[in-house]
Design an enzyme around this catalytic site. Structure first.
Site, PDB file in Angstrom:
ATOM      1  N   ASP A   1     -10.925   2.020  -3.107  1.00 39.18           N
ATOM      2  CA  ASP A   1     -11.482   1.787  -1.773  1.00 39.18           C
ATOM      3  C   ASP A   1     -13.002   1.872  -1.795  1.00 39.18           C
ATOM      4  O   ASP A   1     -13.663   1.551  -0.808  1.00 39.18           O
ATOM      5  CB  ASP A   1     -10.941   2.828  -0.779  1.00 39.18           C
ATOM      6  CG  ASP A   1      -9.570   2.435  -0.253  1.00 39.18           C
ATOM      7  OD1 ASP A   1      -9.207   1.250  -0.357  1.00 39.18           O
ATOM      8  OD2 ASP A   1      -8.853   3.320   0.252  1.00 39.18           O
TER       9      ASP A   1
ATOM     10  N   ASP B   1       0.832  -1.202   0.000  1.00 35.39           N
ATOM     11  CA  ASP B   1       0.000   0.000   0.000  1.00 35.39           C
ATOM     12  C   ASP B   1       0.870   1.256   0.000  1.00 35.39           C
ATOM     13  O   ASP B   1       2.094   1.206   0.225  1.00 35.39           O
ATOM     14  CB  ASP B   1      -0.890  -0.039   1.252  1.00 35.39           C
ATOM     15  CG  ASP B   1      -2.169   0.761   1.106  1.00 35.39           C
ATOM     16  OD1 ASP B   1      -2.292   1.542   0.153  1.00 35.39           O
ATOM     17  OD2 ASP B   1      -3.052   0.614   1.985  1.00 35.39           O
TER      18      ASP B   1
END
Ligand code: DGJ
Length: 707
Positions: A520, A450
């Protein structure tokens, strides 16, 4: 033959299955673009370099179509190269020196007329997908240093047409890869990222048509830049009706110093051509990525469970084991623990940088959980964010100088974190070692890597003289190098690229990343648009889609499980729900979809994608995948909201073998491929958020007698 030269004309033809790309050296020695489009099968049709139209004020050399258009003489367009020599000369004039063909690669060496500067323009032809990879290699062949101020990987010159239309992807966090299409008028349209990573706001993909192409028809020129940092793509339409697309590393705040004998190699820019519309352009990119960019061609992606939306930072051995047991019951193949397992990471304000297992959450390390996961028949994956540090971490307390910053100035935090300076070799070693140790200690098969903020204050105190602005490229190259080394040492480990959702999706990191976290935003309705845009540039195999809970946190929307699954089954399927919240009946239903996905996975992940009905055009979205051998197809149809009692419009599949017999697996109805494509499929989709997945499979007696 993919590349052939025409020595008498000093020209080269780069030939793919359905296109020719022609370049040649003109009388002044410049390398000129001559043609790009449908194949020129007769050699008389191949254009010559003569006949560039000269305009007053814009004499020939300033109006030409050089392949690597350097800033010099009267080249006023977006330059392919801008250089600052030690004696303050800032003028480059490149002329042909030599050419070399090796297999499907053509290298053309150009030299400055006076200075010791060599530019090699490199073309690699991938003929079955009608794409060409381009890059440039700039070499300082002199004694003193040279600064590169701008270097584009490619300048693509399009044929002259009255109208040009650009297709591109824009968006923001939670709304990545939104498709836009607009006519280009005189001037420049720039899509770019100046934030250190590929970015959510634009993606380095482009497609240009002449205002008339559709999904199925028309000339489309398309491509993308394989770079994960600071980039720009400039579509420049001149008042003389020409259009050039320059694509490369962003020149903003960029400078690269070449010492004597040093070279700088640009990232690759991919360009392709089709005369069959946007759908074919995408399928060509998908095929190219599957076979030439992604590692392990032919490997299907497992169905994963990720616990982020279920347990957030509150991960521990007990709750992860509990979720793992339920995930295994559903048929999940990979269990992934997300953020929160390390250091003092109880929230996003602390712990990043301290890559040691949190002993309160996992008293005996990760071993017992991994053993449990593997005994349940799944493999194990874990989340990391190694390019970052929270100021509240042991790492930052020890090495406050390891982040990008300008001395004595404030350091702006994003999500309470700072970016580690990967231009530094000691930082590179730290990042590599942290992940290597994790992979060497535990049986980990998957890394979700990430990256949760853009760069700010991009200073590199202590940088070698003249090299501080190289961080925009050094960071990316160091990251690629770390991934490459990790993958060499741990070849079985798959990697997912994530940057707060889809902030680092591009064909550069795709050489190392097996898949991308798309967004997301897991709202199944919003996802239809995000995934629709994504499919223009990237293969479904790389697009990770989770089924998450209803009510969805993004829009507060409640969507039935079936629609949520169907939406996520259009890419690499993942599950992100808190499985403790599912009833027995829902668990069974979910297991059914997962079993179905396993049967269609090769078609979705490696088949041909046909976009049938766009989300914004009606109340219906539909996307189809066809097996490469045409034997089977799967059509997903989504009804967003029914109005006025209207029935759903028919969905017309594509890409079927016209005379083959296809059976609808659910209803048993048999028709020819042509019959399905012409008459379409009528579905009873009612109310809000109704959906269907239709499988068409070739029947045993699979062709009709020709009459
Ligand atoms: C952002 C990612 O996009 C999410 O999926 C999750 O991994 C969080 N970061 C964790 O902090």
């Amino acid at each position: 033959m993919a590349i052939f030269s025409l020595p008498e004309r000093k020209a080269w033809v780069l030939r793919t299955q359905h296109a020719d790309y022609v370049i040649g050296v003109d009388a002044s020695g410049a390398l000129q673009h001559l043609y790009w489009g449908e194949p020129l099968s007769i050699s008389d049709d191949i254009p010559s370099t003569a006949g560039q139209h000269a305009w007053i004020w814009e004499p020939e050399e300033g109006n030409s179509r050089e392949e690597c258009m350097p800033w010099g003489r009267r080249n006023f367009a977006e330059p392919g190269l801008k250089v600052d020599f030690a004696d303050q000369t800032r003028d480059v004039v490149l002329t042909f020196d030599e050419a070399d063909i090796e297999g499907n690669t053509l290298r053309i060496v150009l030299k400055d007329v006076l200075k010791s500067l060599q530019v090699t323009v490199c073309y690699r032809v991938i003929d079955i997908f009608d794409v060409i990879e381009r890059s440039v290699d700039v070499k300082n062949t002199g004694m003193g240093p040279v600064n590169i101020e701008q270097v584009m990987s490619a300048i693509w010159h399009l044929p002259v047409y009255p109208s040009y239309r650009l297709t591109y992807l824009t968006g923001h966090w939670g709304a990545e890869t939104q498709l836009r299409r607009e006519l280009l008028h005189e001037g420049k349209k720039v899509i770019e990222a100046r934030r250190g990573i590929t970015g959510h706001n634009n993606n380095p993909f482009f497609a240009v048509d002449f205002g008339e192409a559709t999904e199925e028809t028309g000339l489309v020129y398309f491509g993308g830049l394989a770079f994960s940092g600071h980039w720009k793509i400039v579509a420049e339409r001149t008042p003389y009706q020409t259009l050039q697309i320059a694509a490369g590393i962003h020149d903003f705040d960029f400078r690269w110093r070449l010492e004597a004998g040093e070279s700088f190699v640009s990232p690759v820019c991919v360009g392709g051509f089709t005369n069959q519309g946007f759908g074919d352009a995408s399928r060509k990119l998908h095929g190219y990525q599957q076979q030439h960019v992604l590692r392990g061609s032919g490997q299907l992606r497992p169905i994963l469970y990720n616990s982020w939306e279920a347990t957030s930072f509150d991960v521990n051995e007990t709750n992860q084991k509990e979720l793992a047991a339920k995930a295994a019951r559903l048929g999940v193949e990979r269990f992934v623990v997300d953020d929160g397992w390390f250091g003092q990471r109880d929230h996003d304000k602390a712990g990043l940088g301290d890559w040691v297992v949190n002993k309160i959450k996992f008293p005996q390390g990760l071993g017992p959980l991994i053993d449990e996961v593997t005994s349940l028949g799944m493999d194990f994956g874990i989340w990391v964010e190694p390019e970052m540090v929270n100021p509240d971490s042991d790492l930052y307390r020890q090495h406050p100088d390891w982040v990008y910053h300008f001395p004595d100035r404030p350091r702006t935090e994003g999500r309470n974190q700072l970016v580690l300076n990967l231009a530094r070799e000691d930082v590179q070693a730290f990042v590599y070692n942290a992940v290597d140790e994790l992979l060497s200690t535990y049986a980990i098969s998957f890394i979700k890597w990430d990256m949760n903020r853009y760069f700010s204050e991009p200073g590199w105190p202590g940088a070698p003289v003249g090299r501080d602005r190289e961080i925009w490229v050094r960071h990316v190259n160091a990251l690629y190098d770390i991934w490459r080394r990790l993958q060499e040492k741990h070849p079985h480990v798959q990697f997912e690229s994530c940057a707060g959702g889809g902030g680092r999706v591009d064909m550069g990191i795709m050489r190392y990343a097996d898949q991308f976290w798309t967004s997301d935003n897991t709202d199944a309705l919003d996802r239809l648009r995000i995934q629709w845009g994504y499919s223009h540039a990237y293969t479904a195999k790389s697009m990770v889609c989770w089924v998450t809970e209803t009510v969805n946190y993004m829009n507060g929307r409640q969507i039935p499980l079936k629609f949520r699954f169907h939406s996520a089954m259009m890419g690499t399927l993942g599950i992100g729900m808190n499985l403790n919240h599912l009833t027995e009946a829902e668990m069974e239903e979910a297991a059914g979809y997962i079993a179905q996905y396993k049967t269609i996975r090769p078609i979705v992940q490696e088949g041909l994608c046909y976009r049938l009905s766009p989300p914004e055009q009606s109340d219906l979205t539909s996307v189809q995948y066809v097996a490469k051998d045409g034997q089977e197809a799967v059509v997903f149809v989504f009804r967003h909201a029914q109005h006025f009692g209207h029935p759903a419009l028919p969905v017309r599949p594509r890409g079927l073998a016209p005379s083959a017999r296809y059976r609808n697996v659910a209803t048993g109805e048999v028709r020819s491929g042509q019959g399905w494509m012409s008459r379409g499929i009528l579905l009873r989709l009612t109310g809000d958020y109704d959906s269907a997945m239709i499988r068409l499979v070739q029947d045993e007696s699979n062709t009709y007698e020709s009459k």
